[in-house]
Enzyme design. Structure first.
Site, PDB file in Angstrom:
ATOM      1  N   SER A   1       0.848  -1.194   0.000  1.00  0.00           N
ATOM      2  CA  SER A   1       0.000   0.000   0.000  1.00  0.00           C
ATOM      3  C   SER A   1       0.877   1.236   0.000  1.00  0.00           C
ATOM      4  O   SER A   1       1.624   1.485   0.957  1.00  0.00           O
ATOM      5  CB  SER A   1      -0.888   0.005   1.245  1.00  0.00           C
ATOM      6  OG  SER A   1      -1.396   1.314   1.413  1.00  0.00           O
TER       7      SER A   1
ATOM      8  N   HIS B   1      -1.347  -1.371  -4.160  1.00  0.00           N
ATOM      9  CA  HIS B   1      -2.584  -1.011  -3.458  1.00  0.00           C
ATOM     10  C   HIS B   1      -2.614   0.509  -3.258  1.00  0.00           C
ATOM     11  O   HIS B   1      -1.707   1.099  -2.680  1.00  0.00           O
ATOM     12  CB  HIS B   1      -2.633  -1.738  -2.106  1.00  0.00           C
ATOM     13  CG  HIS B   1      -3.914  -1.566  -1.360  1.00  0.00           C
ATOM     14  ND1 HIS B   1      -5.038  -2.330  -1.615  1.00  0.00           N
ATOM     15  CD2 HIS B   1      -4.260  -0.724  -0.363  1.00  0.00           C
ATOM     16  CE1 HIS B   1      -6.015  -1.960  -0.800  1.00  0.00           C
ATOM     17  NE2 HIS B   1      -5.576  -0.976  -0.034  1.00  0.00           N
TER      18      HIS B   1
ATOM     19  N   ASP C   1      -4.744   3.697  -1.811  1.00  0.00           N
ATOM     20  CA  ASP C   1      -5.800   4.069  -0.868  1.00  0.00           C
ATOM     21  C   ASP C   1      -6.314   5.470  -1.154  1.00  0.00           C
ATOM     22  O   ASP C   1      -5.576   6.456  -1.020  1.00  0.00           O
ATOM     23  CB  ASP C   1      -5.250   4.006   0.561  1.00  0.00           C
ATOM     24  CG  ASP C   1      -5.037   2.578   1.023  1.00  0.00           C
ATOM     25  OD1 ASP C   1      -5.995   1.788   0.924  1.00  0.00           O
ATOM     26  OD2 ASP C   1      -3.925   2.246   1.469  1.00  0.00           O
TER      27      ASP C   1
ATOM     28  N   MET D   1      -8.950   8.308  -0.050  1.00  0.00           N
ATOM     29  CA  MET D   1      -9.771   8.710   1.109  1.00  0.00           C
ATOM     30  C   MET D   1     -10.299  10.118   0.905  1.00  0.00           C
ATOM     31  O   MET D   1      -9.578  10.979   0.386  1.00  0.00           O
ATOM     32  CB  MET D   1      -8.917   8.668   2.376  1.00  0.00           C
ATOM     33  CG  MET D   1      -8.264   7.328   2.631  1.00  0.00           C
ATOM     34  SD  MET D   1      -7.373   7.333   4.191  1.00  0.00           S
ATOM     35  CE  MET D   1      -6.589   5.712   4.119  1.00  0.00           C
TER      36      MET D   1
ATOM     37  N   HIS E   1      -8.462   1.220  -3.835  1.00  0.00           N
ATOM     38  CA  HIS E   1      -9.375   1.030  -2.701  1.00  0.00           C
ATOM     39  C   HIS E   1     -10.044   2.361  -2.396  1.00  0.00           C
ATOM     40  O   HIS E   1      -9.421   3.264  -1.844  1.00  0.00           O
ATOM     41  CB  HIS E   1      -8.532   0.511  -1.516  1.00  0.00           C
ATOM     42  CG  HIS E   1      -9.284   0.338  -0.242  1.00  0.00           C
ATOM     43  ND1 HIS E   1      -8.649   0.151   0.975  1.00  0.00           N
ATOM     44  CD2 HIS E   1     -10.618   0.290   0.014  1.00  0.00           C
ATOM     45  CE1 HIS E   1      -9.559   0.018   1.929  1.00  0.00           C
ATOM     46  NE2 HIS E   1     -10.761   0.106   1.373  1.00  0.00           N
TER      47      HIS E   1
ATOM     48  N   MET F   1     -12.144   4.634  -0.418  1.00  0.00           N
ATOM     49  CA  MET F   1     -12.778   4.894   0.883  1.00  0.00           C
ATOM     50  C   MET F   1     -13.446   6.254   0.770  1.00  0.00           C
ATOM     51  O   MET F   1     -13.021   7.247   1.380  1.00  0.00           O
ATOM     52  CB  MET F   1     -11.708   4.868   1.987  1.00  0.00           C
ATOM     53  CG  MET F   1     -11.248   3.442   2.287  1.00  0.00           C
ATOM     54  SD  MET F   1      -9.648   3.384   3.115  1.00  0.00           S
ATOM     55  CE  MET F   1      -8.580   3.487   1.683  1.00  0.00           C
TER      56      MET F   1
ATOM     57  N   MET G   1     -11.436  -5.561   5.677  1.00  0.00           N
ATOM     58  CA  MET G   1     -10.636  -4.644   6.494  1.00  0.00           C
ATOM     59  C   MET G   1     -10.401  -5.244   7.877  1.00  0.00           C
ATOM     60  O   MET G   1     -11.342  -5.697   8.539  1.00  0.00           O
ATOM     61  CB  MET G   1     -11.360  -3.300   6.657  1.00  0.00           C
ATOM     62  CG  MET G   1     -11.559  -2.502   5.387  1.00  0.00           C
ATOM     63  SD  MET G   1     -10.066  -2.225   4.430  1.00  0.00           S
ATOM     64  CE  MET G   1      -9.049  -1.314   5.608  1.00  0.00           C
TER      65      MET G   1
ATOM     66  N   GLY H   1      -8.702   4.419   7.293  1.00  0.00           N
ATOM     67  CA  GLY H   1      -8.397   5.838   7.483  1.00  0.00           C
ATOM     68  C   GLY H   1      -6.910   6.110   7.599  1.00  0.00           C
ATOM     69  O   GLY H   1      -6.434   7.113   7.100  1.00  0.00           O
TER      70      GLY H   1
ATOM     71  N   GLY I   1      -0.583   1.961   9.638  1.00  0.00           N
ATOM     72  CA  GLY I   1       0.122   1.778  10.901  1.00  0.00           C
ATOM     73  C   GLY I   1      -0.741   1.407  12.101  1.00  0.00           C
ATOM     74  O   GLY I   1      -0.277   1.483  13.238  1.00  0.00           O
TER      75      GLY I   1
ATOM     76  N   ASP J   1      -6.680  -6.267   4.545  1.00  0.00           N
ATOM     77  CA  ASP J   1      -6.078  -4.933   4.570  1.00  0.00           C
ATOM     78  C   ASP J   1      -6.159  -4.330   5.968  1.00  0.00           C
ATOM     79  O   ASP J   1      -7.254  -4.149   6.509  1.00  0.00           O
ATOM     80  CB  ASP J   1      -6.841  -4.050   3.563  1.00  0.00           C
ATOM     81  CG  ASP J   1      -6.218  -2.678   3.368  1.00  0.00           C
ATOM     82  OD1 ASP J   1      -5.085  -2.459   3.828  1.00  0.00           O
ATOM     83  OD2 ASP J   1      -6.885  -1.833   2.731  1.00  0.00           O
ATOM     84  N   GLY J   2      -4.981  -4.020   6.521  1.00  0.00           N
ATOM     85  CA  GLY J   2      -4.924  -3.326   7.812  1.00  0.00           C
ATOM     86  C   GLY J   2      -4.120  -4.100   8.841  1.00  0.00           C
ATOM     87  O   GLY J   2      -4.519  -5.185   9.253  1.00  0.00           O
TER      88      GLY J   2
HETATM   89  C1  DX5 Z   1      -6.237   1.762   5.746  1.00  0.00           C
HETATM   90  C2  DX5 Z   1      -5.839   1.471   4.330  1.00  0.00           C
HETATM   91  C3  DX5 Z   1      -4.786   0.436   4.273  1.00  0.00           C
HETATM   92  C4  DX5 Z   1      -3.469   0.913   4.859  1.00  0.00           C
HETATM   93  C5  DX5 Z   1      -2.768  -0.258   5.430  1.00  0.00           C
HETATM   94  O1  DX5 Z   1      -7.337   2.599   5.770  1.00  0.00           O
HETATM   95  O2  DX5 Z   1      -6.945   0.991   3.586  1.00  0.00           O
HETATM   96  O3  DX5 Z   1      -4.580  -0.043   2.942  1.00  0.00           O
HETATM   97  O4  DX5 Z   1      -2.647   1.522   3.905  1.00  0.00           O
HETATM   98  O5  DX5 Z   1      -1.669   0.193   6.159  1.00  0.00           O
HETATM   99  P1  DX5 Z   1      -0.956  -0.746   7.214  1.00  0.00           P
HETATM  100  O6  DX5 Z   1      -0.493  -1.969   6.482  1.00  0.00           O
HETATM  101  O7  DX5 Z   1       0.168   0.098   7.717  1.00  0.00           O
HETATM  102  O8  DX5 Z   1      -1.970  -1.089   8.274  1.00  0.00           O
HETATM  103 ZN    ZN Z   2      -6.491  -0.057   1.630  1.00  0.00          ZN
END
Ligand code: DX5
Ligand code: ZN
Length: 217
Positions: A7, A32, A34, A36, A65, A67, A136, A141, A144, A174-175
């Site tokens: 990601s 990947h 993200d 948002m 992805h 969001m 998820m 959001g 880490g 994911d997450g």
């Molecule tokens: C969270 C994202 C994830 C995120 C994962 O909202 O959708 O894709 O980048 O990050 P890590 O692997 O650090 O949890």
């Molecule tokens: Zn994601």
């Protein structure tokens, strides 16, 4: 073999092109991405123009992805920007089926995603018609965050549903994925792992991904 999707949320945003090339050179399966909107999740990241600018830097599939609230407003833009997989959240729209059809009509692969608190049943009506189920294991959001192990039974449930119905959508998690939690997910039935901090924070991204591919199912 499981797929690994770094990601780029955890990448250095001041040199995203280089980071995407590094992801490809490290042998990733997908990138990947993200997206948002500050509404569906309390953070804002990137939009179609960044994806369009990244597109020439890699031949890997972009696993986008979304969001965002009412993703139907932007599916076409993400498709033209160069997304290969477009994933929408079941919680974010009242027209999930139409969104899947729209994604397919644009020649792209469709995904649906469920938040940790959302039961798989919310996604079941769509499972016949998608290429990707994104489960998820953190509240979306931010990168880490810590893996929510209470979601593992949902991964097992999704894998059972897929096998019993003879379907072949990928089950991506994911997450909070790292070497330990990733192994748990693959054992539970995941076919793909998205990860930001664990891969971008690894000493050697390539070696890390190679070891994840050896997780026993
Ligand atoms: C969270 C994202 C994830 C995120 C994962 O909202 O959708 O894709 O980048 O990050 P890590 O692997 O650090 O949890
Ligand atoms: Zn994601």
């Amino acid at each position: 073999m499981i797929k690994v999707a770094p990601s780029i949320l955890s990448a250095d945003f001041s040199r995203l092109g280089e980071e995407v090339r590094r992801v490809e050179a490290s042998g990733a399966d997908w990138v990947h991405v993200d997206v948002m909107d500050g509404m569906f999740v309390p953070n804002i990241t990137i939009g179609p123009s960044v994806i369009k600018n990244l597109r020439p830097h890699s031949k890997l599939p972009f696993d986008v992805h979304l969001m965002i609230v009412k993703p139907e407003r932007y599916i076409k833009d993400f498709a033209s920007a160069g997304a290969d997989y477009i994933t929408v959240h079941v919680e974010a729209s009242e027209v999930v089926s139409q969104n899947i059809d729209k994604i397919h009509a644009l020649g792209k692969k469709a995904g649906v995603s469920v938040n940790p608190a959302t039961p798989l049943e919310m996604a079941e009506p769509y499972l016949q018609n998608i290429e990707l189920l994104l489960i998820m294991t953190v509240n979306p959001g931010f990168g880490g965050q810590s893996f929510m192990s209470e979601v593992v039974p949902k991964i097992e449930q999704a894998r059972r549903y897929r096998d019993e119905h003879g379907l072949d959508f990928d089950i991506e998690i994911d997450g909070g994925i790292n070497a330990a939690t990733g192994r748990t997910c693959v054992k539970a039935g995941a076919t793909a792992l998205a990860a930001g901090s664990a891969l971008f924070g690894a000493k050697d991204m390539k070696a890390e991904m190679e070891s994840w591919r050896r997780f026993p199912a």
